[in-house]
Every structure is written in structure tokens, then in C-alpha cells.
Design a protein around this motif. Structure first.
Motif: not given
Length: 461
Positions: A289-308
Motif C-alpha cells: 500500500g505504500v505508493a506515495s512520497e508525499q508523507p515523507a516530503q511533508a516531514l522533510f519540509a517541516l524539518a527543513h523549516g525548523g521553528f522560524l
């Protein structure tokens, strides 16, 4: 002043993003901002004229959230125009503005035409029938991204569940007002929790079945959770019985488990939630069932943004597929505005819901109380399922984030919801501000006649 402030924040944000991406201000920027400012101010004047006692924060919060959504859609349009080779390169901002204008026109019509929220009680069962038709209609249309959430009218698509949640709130408010006493009766206590009588389980079982049908035939986990959740919350508001909440939670969990085990699409969403990085494994090693990278990319984006955050226009949110066309737009805010920006957006939603709950407390009629509480619950539930899915708290559902995500149905439906919130808060304000009637004026006989009759009774013994 609040309206102007709500316009200025996304306007400066849009200018910041465009300058970071292109190095120059866009042509027509002043005209677009001026047009949206005039639209917002005209809307404000309509509220002041036909809902003068309405809560003064509801409209500015809505304008601010809508402006932030337009800002991010435009920012993503600029990136997709440069890097995308498929249909994502075509801009969405113009269409989103057009849907906003339609939503505002309908908003104004409701504020002007709807004299009092109790007028909606006359259409309770019509709304119920329409809700069921709209809720089940997508099952007869083709699926998109594994879910049947849309109906197709020519080249246009409509997401009927966005409107269904509003009409169901009105129906639930009328039904619970009429049946509150029977539903509030206690059956038996289990571990200190009072559960309802078995004979009163009919309505909750019916709504549960409808939610499961939506989940099974339309593979729409988000709508199923929101519809069932609205009913349970409004049921608690009407009866104040914790047993309904516990029972509803157990039924929702049982239904989700059964359908998740039988539906490959729902099971895939759960698998992607449990193993978001498994998409980067060789295909043979991935969980089913794992077929999309959107959940991973969203986590990467949130981590890249940090606090500010990285700053508007300085992140890479376009790497999340369909970010401007789905609930993943929140991850774009998280990358460029950081955790602080996401928390501000979440608090704006909480504040908007709080103003509706505040109107619920202040209203004196049961129908208005339940309706205001139900609208607040619908907003919070939708925000929860979207934000929870993006940050990995719960499986992603594909619902639109109110006012922020691109989508005409969502934009129009949420402005309708705000119009009803304003009419409810206006009714609450009028109830508080209008002077209480003179008790002497409501008596069928005068106070002197009462005193004379009492004196005669005392003389007679």
C-alpha cells in the motif's frame, strides 16, 4: 482596522515571496491587492449593516486565513511554472480568486436575506434529504487518487461533502433539540460512565452506518470521520452525557478497523502513515500500500523549516506533489514560516471556532446553541484531520484545509459557514443588548389589582 490588518499581512507576504523568487514586483500587484481590499471592506460594510451585533473577530480572521491561502497558492504557482513539466505548471491563483468572489457573494446574500437563524428550521428535513443525496452521490462517479469524493458536471468538479457538513449541522441541531430529553436519559453505568438507553441508539447507529457506507463505497476516510464526529459532539452538547462520546469513539474505531482491513486504499493510507519513509526502499521491500512520497516530503519540509522557517520564497515546497492542490499546502507553510507560523495558523482556526462556541453560550434558543456549536465542531474536526495527517499524527485523509487549500467547493462552503456563524453571533449580541421587557407590561392585570386582591384575601381570613 482589523480588516485592513488582515489584508496587509498576506499582501506583504506575497510581495516578500515574489521578490525572493523573481527579484521584482509582479505587474498588477497593486491592482490585485486593491481589488481584494475593496472586496473585504464591502463585505465588512454588509456585516455592519445587516448583522451589526455580530462578533467583530469572525470576519477579520476569515479574511486573514483566506489571504494567507491566496499568498501560498500564488507562491507555489511561481515555482511550478519554472520546474514543472506537467499540468501543475498551469497557475491556480486566478481560479481561486474567482471562487473567492463567488463565495463572498453567497456570504453577502445569506447575511442580507437570512433574517434569523431560526428560519432554517423550516427546511430541516429538506436539508437532511439533500445531505444524504450529496453524501452518497460521489459513489456513482469515477475515483480520483483512490477516493470518490467528487461529482463531475461537464469539465467542472464539485466536492459535495464540503456543503453536506453544513446542512447536516442544521439537521442535527433541529433533531437533537426535539429529542434531547429522550437522548439524555441514562440507561446503566459501566465503570462510572453513564451510557444511554438501548432504545435511543437508533439515530447514532443510523449515522454510523451512513459513515461506514461513505468509507466503504467512496473510500473517503476524512468525510466519514467528520460526519460521525459532528454528530457525536453535538449529541454531547445536547445531552452532556459522556457515555455518548465514549460509545461514539468505540464505534468509530471499530468501523475504521474493519474497513481498513477490507479496503486496500484505506489500508494503504494507514501503511503510509506508519512507514512514511518506506517509499524510498526497493519496491519489493515496501509494506503493501505504500505508493506515495508525499508523507515523507511533508516531514522533510517541516524539518527543513525548523521553528522560524526558511522565509517565504526561499524553501522548496514544490517538491511535495500537488502541494497547492491538496491538504499538503500546510507543509509549505511549515517549511517557509516554520513551526511558529503553523502554530499561528492553527490558533487562528481555534480562535474562529471559539467565537462560534462563544455565540453558542450566549444564545438563548436551543436550536441556535446547537447549530453554533456544531459549526465550530465541523471546523475543528476538519482542521484536525488535515493537520494531523500532514504532521503524521493520524493517517492522511485528503480533505481540504479550510480557506488555505486550493478548491472552489471548499472556498464557497467555508464562506457559507462563516456567514451562518455571523448571523448566529448577531442573534446572540441582539439578545444581550436589547433591553429586558418591563415585568409590569407583561402582566394581564395591574400591580394595583394584585395588591387589592391580596388585601381582600387577608381580610377574609
Amino acid at each position: 482596522m482589523l480588516i485592513l490588518f488582515a489584508i496587509a499581512i498576506p499582501a506583504f507576504g506575497d510581495a516578500d515571496a515574489v521578490l525572493a523568487l523573481t527579484g521584482k514586483m509582479p505587474s498588477g500587484f497593486a491592482l490585485q491587492v486593491g481589488g481584494l481590499t475593496v472586496l473585504a471592506l464591502v463585505t465588512h460594510l454588509i456585516v455592519r449593516r445587516w448583522a451589526a451585533y455580530a462578533d467583530p473577530l469572525i470576519l477579520p480572521i476569515t479574511v486573514l486565513l483566506t489571504g494567507l491561502g491566496l499568498m501560498m497558492v500564488h507562491r507555489l504557482d511561481l515555482s511550478h511554472e519554472k520546474v514543472s513539466s506537467d499540468y501543475q505548471k498551469y497557475p491556480l491563483i486566478q481560479g481561486q480568486i474567482e471562487w473567492l468572489v463567488i463565495g463572498v457573494v453567497i456570504f453577502a446574500a445569506i447575511v442580507i436575506v437570512l433574517k434569523h437563524h431560526r428560519m432554517l428550521q423550516a427546511y430541516t428535513y429538506v436539508l437532511m434529504a439533500g445531505s444524504l443525496v450529496m453524501l452518497l452521490a460521489p459513489a456513482f462517479f469515477p475515483a480520483q487518487n483512490g477516493a470518490k469524493r467528487w461529482i463531475y458536471i461537464g469539465s467542472q468538479t464539485i466536492e459535495p461533502d464540503e456543503f453536506t457538513k453544513i446542512s447536516l449541522v442544521i439537521f442535527f441541531a433541529s433533531y437533537l433539540m426535539a429529542n434531547r430529553d429522550a437522548l439524555a436519559l441514562v440507561g446503566r453505568k459501566v465503570w462510572g460512565i453513564s451510557f444511554p438507553r438501548g432504545r435511543n441508539l437508533g439515530p447514532i447507529i443510523a449515522i454510523w452506518v451512513v459513515s461506514l457506507l461513505v468509507l466503504i463505497f467512496e473510500v473517503d476516510l476524512g468525510t466519514s470521520l467528520i460526519v460521525f464526529g459532528i454528530f457525536i459532539i453535538m449529541l454531547y452538547l445536547a445531552t452532556e452525557r459522556t457515555g455518548w462520546v465514549v460509545l461514539g469513539t468505540l464505534m468509530a474505531a471499530a468501523g475504521a478497523f474493519v474497513v481498513g482491513s477490507l479496503s486496500s486504499n484505506v489500508g494503504g493510507r494507514v501503511a503510509a502513515w506508519l512507514h512514511p519513509l518506506a517509499i524510498y526502499l526497493p519496491k519489493a521491500q515496501r509494506p503493501p500500500g505504500v505508493a506515495s512520497e508525499q508523507p515523507a516530503q511533508a516531514l522533510f519540509a517541516l524539518a527543513h523549516g525548523g521553528f522560524l522557517g526558511t522565509g517565504l520564497g526561499q524553501g522548496q515546497p514544490w517538491l511535495i506533489g500537488f502541494a497547492d492542490r491538496s491538504d499538503w499546502i500546510l507543509a509549505s507553510f511549515g517549511e517557509e514560516l516554520g513551526t511558529a507560523g503553523v502554530m499561528i495558523i492553527v490558533m487562528l482556526y481555534v480562535l474562529l471556532a471559539e467565537r462560534s462556541f462563544r455565540a453558542s453560550i450566549r444564545l438563548t434558543d436551543p436550536f441556535g446553541k446547537l447549530m453554533a456549536g456544531g459549526l465550530a465542531a465541523a471546523l475543528i474536526l476538519q482542521v484536525f484531520v488535515v493537520v494531523g495527517g500532514v504532521i503524521g499524527l493520524i493517517p492522511e485523509t485528503g480533505k481540504a484545509l479550510p480557506f488555505l487549500a486550493q478548491g472552489g467547493s471548499s472556498m464557497v462552503a467555508n464562506w457559507i459557514m462563516v456567514a451562518l456563524m455571523i448571523k448566529l453571533s448577531d442573534a446572540a449580541g441582539r439578545t444581550e443588548m436589547e433591553p429586558l421587557p418591563d415585568p409590569a407590561a407583561t402582566l394581564t392585570i395591574s400591580a394595583e389589582e394584585i395588591a387589592q386582591a391580596r388585601a381582600e384575601m387577608e381580610q377574609q381570613g
